[in-house]
Design an enzyme around this catalytic site. Structure first.
Site, PDB file in Angstrom:
ATOM      1  N   ASN A  10       0.866  -1.180   0.000  1.00 28.13           N
ATOM      2  CA  ASN A  10       0.000   0.000   0.000  1.00 28.13           C
ATOM      3  C   ASN A  10       0.903   1.232   0.000  1.00 28.13           C
ATOM      4  OD1 ASN A  10      -1.767   2.080   0.558  1.00 28.13           O
ATOM      5  ND2 ASN A  10      -2.232   1.397   2.653  1.00 28.13           N
ATOM      6  N   TRP A  11       0.986   1.870  -1.162  1.00 27.49           N
ATOM      7  CA  TRP A  11       1.932   2.988  -1.297  1.00 27.49           C
ATOM      8  C   TRP A  11       1.407   4.286  -0.687  1.00 27.49           C
ATOM      9  CZ3 TRP A  11       3.916   2.411  -7.086  1.00 27.49           C
ATOM     10  CH2 TRP A  11       4.742   1.291  -7.146  1.00 27.49           C
ATOM     11  N   LYS A  12       0.152   4.320  -0.301  1.00 22.97           N
ATOM     12  CA  LYS A  12      -0.433   5.538   0.288  1.00 22.97           C
ATOM     13  C   LYS A  12      -0.154   6.728  -0.635  1.00 22.97           C
ATOM     14  CE  LYS A  12      -0.026   3.323   4.706  1.00 22.97           C
ATOM     15  NZ  LYS A  12       0.014   3.409   6.146  1.00 22.97           N
ATOM     16  N   HIS A  97      -9.589   0.999   5.067  1.00 23.58           N
ATOM     17  CA  HIS A  97      -8.254   1.173   5.663  1.00 23.58           C
ATOM     18  C   HIS A  97      -8.359   2.125   6.857  1.00 23.58           C
ATOM     19  CE1 HIS A  97      -4.134   2.532   6.213  1.00 23.58           C
ATOM     20  NE2 HIS A  97      -3.787   1.366   5.704  1.00 23.58           N
ATOM     21  N   GLU A  99      -6.697   4.552   7.808  1.00 21.78           N
ATOM     22  CA  GLU A  99      -6.564   5.994   7.519  1.00 21.78           C
ATOM     23  C   GLU A  99      -7.863   6.551   6.937  1.00 21.78           C
ATOM     24  OE1 GLU A  99      -2.839   5.657   5.403  1.00 21.78           O
ATOM     25  OE2 GLU A  99      -1.969   5.024   7.302  1.00 21.78           O
ATOM     26  N   GLU A 165      -5.317  -5.009  10.637  1.00 21.08           N
ATOM     27  CA  GLU A 165      -4.306  -3.964  10.798  1.00 21.08           C
ATOM     28  C   GLU A 165      -4.581  -3.188  12.087  1.00 21.08           C
ATOM     29  OE1 GLU A 165      -2.351  -2.843   6.822  1.00 21.08           O
ATOM     30  OE2 GLU A 165      -4.139  -1.660   7.021  1.00 21.08           O
ATOM     31  N   GLY A 171       2.398   2.381  10.610  1.00 18.37           N
ATOM     32  CA  GLY A 171       3.317   3.492  10.409  1.00 18.37           C
ATOM     33  C   GLY A 171       4.021   3.936  11.678  1.00 18.37           C
ATOM     34  N   SER A 211       3.473  -2.041  10.193  1.00 16.99           N
ATOM     35  CA  SER A 211       4.930  -2.036  10.376  1.00 16.99           C
ATOM     36  C   SER A 211       5.596  -3.362  10.014  1.00 16.99           C
ATOM     37  CB  SER A 211       5.286  -1.597  11.804  1.00 16.99           C
ATOM     38  OG  SER A 211       4.851  -0.263  12.025  1.00 16.99           O
ATOM     39  N   GLY A 232       2.851  -1.027   4.205  1.00 19.65           N
ATOM     40  CA  GLY A 232       2.931   0.368   3.788  1.00 19.65           C
ATOM     41  C   GLY A 232       4.377   0.763   3.536  1.00 19.65           C
ATOM     42  N   GLY A 233       5.002   1.374   4.538  1.00 16.39           N
ATOM     43  CA  GLY A 233       6.330   1.956   4.394  1.00 16.39           C
ATOM     44  C   GLY A 233       7.359   1.061   3.704  1.00 16.39           C
TER      45      GLY A 233
HETATM   46  P1  PGA Z   1       2.848   0.391   7.522  1.00 20.62           P
HETATM   47  O1  PGA Z   1       1.379   0.559   6.884  1.00 20.62           O
HETATM   48  O2  PGA Z   1       3.406  -0.917   6.970  1.00 20.62           O
HETATM   49  O3  PGA Z   1       3.616   1.574   7.059  1.00 20.62           O
HETATM   50  O4  PGA Z   1       2.669   0.323   8.988  1.00 20.62           O
HETATM   51  C1  PGA Z   1       0.508  -0.542   6.721  1.00 20.62           C
HETATM   52  C2  PGA Z   1      -0.796  -0.097   6.109  1.00 20.62           C
HETATM   53  O5  PGA Z   1      -1.256   1.009   6.428  1.00 20.62           O
HETATM   54  O6  PGA Z   1      -1.421  -0.815   5.303  1.00 20.62           O
END
Ligand code: PGA
Length: 249
Positions: A10-12, A97, A99, A165, A171, A211, A232-233
């Protein structure tokens, strides 16, 4: 039942079209056959087409959209529909998600409507669920996960994927322990059995997200009931993403 693993990035709000193409140039996926992991990348929607049309895209990489509106079209400035995302090359969509839920205030009703729109467009949804730190401390993990899942389940297509999640692990560098992940996945599988039946509960893949990185992915993938990861990251760097895929082979 053997469930095929999934590694999803997930590149956000990172990597525009130029950077997304450069990612593909640099990515080296390990060798694997049809029983290897499903690999899905969720770029920003403006980068979808660049990836879909890139001659450098390994055809084992599927594409997804991070968010859609629940309507097909209309006067919704700034929004993208599931039908449009499919037309641009997406096969998958993230729904719910954390966010979207916590930064953009999307509640269970909006999440359910989006799940329905994604399914109607023929995209495979990854429904994300997870508790905040406060909810966990109050002992409400089971209640929160069940509520998020059950409220959307009526719109769930057969091919739905779930992602657990924990909000406090996204994050933040904090990861759920493999035991915590296994417990939450077991709770979700029980709820799936109660709402969609035991066959669905056995078949539906549940990813862990929060993470995940090359140094902890092996332990998380080894946890019972963890069928893949949503990252994500650590998915933004092609070398790191390649290592995550290799861990799932
Ligand atoms: P993260 O994000 O790996 O940066 O914690 C995961 C996500 O939001 O899907």
């Amino acid at each position: 039942m053997l469930r095929r693993r999934v590694v999803a990035g997930n590149w956000k709000m990172h990597l525009g079209p130029t950077e997304a193409r450069a990612f593909l140039e640099a990515l080296r996926l390990p060798e694997f056959g049809d029983d290897g992991p499903e690999v899905i990348v969720f770029p920003a929607s403006v980068s979808l087409l660049a990836l879909a049309e890139s001659p450098r895209r390994d055809d084992r990489i599927q594409l997804g959209v991070q968010n859609v509106h629940f309507e097909v079209s209309g006067a919704f400035t700034g929004e993208v529909s599931a039908v449009m995302a499919k037309d641009a090359g997406a096969s998958h969509a993230l729904v719910g998600h954390s966010e979207r839920r916590h930064v953009f205030g999307e509640d269970d009703d909006v999440t359910r409507a989006k799940l329905g729109a994604v399914a109607a467009a023929g995209l495979t949804p990854i429904l994300c669920v997870g508790e905040t730190l406060e909810e966990r401390r109050e002992g409400r993990l089971g209640e929160v996960l069940a509520r998020q899942l059950v409220s959307a389940a009526g719109e769930a297509p057969e091919d739905i994927l779930l992602a657990y999640e924990p909000v406090w692990a996204i994050g933040t560098g904090e990861t759920a322990s493999p035991e915590d992940a296994a417990d939450a996945h077991a709770l979700l599988r029980r709820t799936l059995a109660e709402t969609l039946g035991s066959e669905a509960a056995e078949r539906i893949r549940i990813l862990y997200g929060g993470s995940v990185k090359p140094t902890n992915v092996d332990d998380l993938l080894a946890a019972p009931g963890v069928d893949g990861v949503l990252v994500g990251g650590a998915s933004l760097d092609p070398h790191s993403f390649g290592r995550l895929v290799a861990a799932a082979v």
